[in-house]
Design an enzyme around this catalytic site. Sequence first.
Site, short mmCIF file in Angstrom:
data_model
loop_
_atom_site.label_atom_id
_atom_site.label_comp_id
_atom_site.label_asym_id
_atom_site.label_seq_id
_atom_site.Cartn_x
_atom_site.Cartn_y
_atom_site.Cartn_z
N TYR A 162 -8.08 7.60 -8.84
CA TYR A 162 -7.36 6.15 -8.17
C TYR A 162 -8.42 5.08 -8.56
O TYR A 162 -9.79 5.40 -8.46
CB TYR A 162 -7.50 6.54 -6.74
CG TYR A 162 -6.77 5.37 -5.92
CD1 TYR A 162 -5.66 4.77 -6.31
CD2 TYR A 162 -7.44 4.49 -5.48
CE1 TYR A 162 -5.17 3.74 -5.56
CE2 TYR A 162 -7.34 3.41 -4.44
CZ TYR A 162 -5.96 3.17 -4.92
OH TYR A 162 -5.59 1.86 -4.17
N ASP A 199 -15.73 4.23 -13.04
CA ASP A 199 -15.19 3.68 -11.72
C ASP A 199 -15.95 4.18 -10.94
O ASP A 199 -15.77 5.29 -10.50
CB ASP A 199 -13.72 3.88 -11.50
CG ASP A 199 -13.18 3.13 -10.25
OD1 ASP A 199 -14.09 2.79 -9.41
OD2 ASP A 199 -11.87 3.20 -10.07
N LYS A 231 -16.95 -0.41 -2.03
CA LYS A 231 -17.45 0.53 -0.89
C LYS A 231 -18.77 0.31 -0.39
O LYS A 231 -19.00 -0.66 0.28
CB LYS A 231 -16.93 1.87 -1.23
CG LYS A 231 -15.45 1.97 -1.22
CD LYS A 231 -14.59 3.24 -1.41
CE LYS A 231 -13.34 3.26 -1.23
NZ LYS A 231 -12.57 3.75 -2.46
C1 PLP Z 1 -11.42 2.98 -3.23
C2 PLP Z 1 -11.45 2.91 -4.68
C3 PLP Z 1 -10.83 1.85 -5.28
C4 PLP Z 1 -10.01 0.84 -4.72
O1 PLP Z 1 -10.82 -0.10 -3.93
P1 PLP Z 1 -10.51 -1.11 -2.94
O2 PLP Z 1 -11.37 -1.76 -2.44
O3 PLP Z 1 -9.55 -0.11 -1.98
O4 PLP Z 1 -9.34 -1.96 -3.45
C5 PLP Z 1 -10.84 1.91 -6.89
N1 PLP Z 1 -11.43 2.98 -7.33
C6 PLP Z 1 -12.16 4.23 -6.78
C7 PLP Z 1 -12.74 5.12 -7.48
C8 PLP Z 1 -12.03 3.88 -5.32
O5 PLP Z 1 -12.36 5.00 -4.62
#
Ligand code: PLP
Length: 426
Positions: A142, A237, A265
């Site tokens: 994701y 990511d 995060k």
């Molecule tokens: C949580 C997450 C996102 C999205 O971040 P948001 O702050 O919720 O928009 C993108 N990539 C990864 C790997 C994530 O865990």
Amino acid sequence: MITNQQLFDRAQKFIPGGVNSPVRAFRSVGGTPRFITRGQGPRVWDVEGKEYIDYVCSWGPLLHGHAHPSVIKAVQAVAERGLSFGAPTALEVEFAEKLNQLMPSLEQVRLTSSGTEATMSAIRLARGFTGRSYIVKFEGCYHGHGDALLVKAGSGALTFGQPDSGGVPAELAAQTLVLEYNHIGQVEELFATQGDRIAAVIVEPVAGNMNMVLPKPGFLSRLRELTTAHGALLIFDEVMTGFRVALGGAQSLFGIHPDLTTLGKVIGGGMPLAAFGGRRDVMQYLAPVGPVYQAGTLSGNPVAVTAGLVNLHLAGENGVYDRLGDMTRAVTEGIVDIARTQGFAMSTCSLGGMFGLYFRETLPSNLTQVMESDKLTFNTFFQGMLEEGVYFAPSAFEAGFVSTVHTSVELDQTLTAAERVLKQMR
Ligand SMILES: *Cc1c(COP(=O)(O)O)cnc(C)c1O
């Protein structure tokens, strides 16, 4: 006293599904979402006054638990001087330097307010820098809810992606190619025919949005080789893994230097703060010095950056990740031992303060295998643990998190609860 159910009923009148982010709605596990009033350290309390040990940690950001005194003190002090200026501050400079020091592949960095913004911007930048259109992603990873990334595999491996959400044009989804996580053969095959049309490969170096899936040995290094050989960018990511699995992120554990990295995060520690950064020559393509537009009214917000600075400072103290890793392993392996004794097939993996728990004999290595885990048994376990005051993510397909302030007290209480719940489930 107001109940969770009363609030949820009210919420659904004016908020779609009653929540501001879908998985909070408990649809996967059933039952009523808990409305939280307060968190302290490793614990949260709901509106009915019930206390829980928290293994969600706001879905990862709270590396140091709830309301850490140093974070709160710093945030209060900076808030008194104003919430936002729309002009540069010294705090952002300090934060960019700090990120570069902890994660040297970030030669330059730009701050955003969410992980979605960071990945969306990194994709646009990769396309602008390379002059190519195709993006490669992996099934089960994701990367936020940007249009280009809400894409699922077409029928058969190397076909064009299809929208994974209403509202994403098929023409746009077709620019994203979706492959199986950990299947390097598919990546090699794709690069052999389309290599000069691929702008970037984006990957979670440790997948944390299909429960938790570790990269197979050599998977990430081969991605590095292939992207380099074909002039495509490699985007890690690390919105979830950054400062969660190790101080330098997953890239420090696997010794890979991506071209671009996205963060979120943990770097905000619970405040809206995210970032993308990497190679200077690539980042120089961003406005105002380059042709790729990217901006944000609240980007680099001083209150959020202050929370981030204190969080990273705490993360850098001696032995933090060793202790965190030990605690995470003790909790998860403890649960798996109990489950196996009770006759349940269960497996677990963890890195730093991030873990996967599966009702499945062996660890999965891709989304198909993740989906084969026993969701109904997880749901029963989840509800039982919640009743016992232990709050896991309300889905069999989400990773879990331990903070640096979880102690042996929480460990013992969690294992005692797991023993009671799993015995009852037999
Ligand atoms: C949580 C997450 C996102 C999205 O971040 P948001 O702050 O919720 O928009 C993108 N990539 C990864 C790997 C994530 O865990």
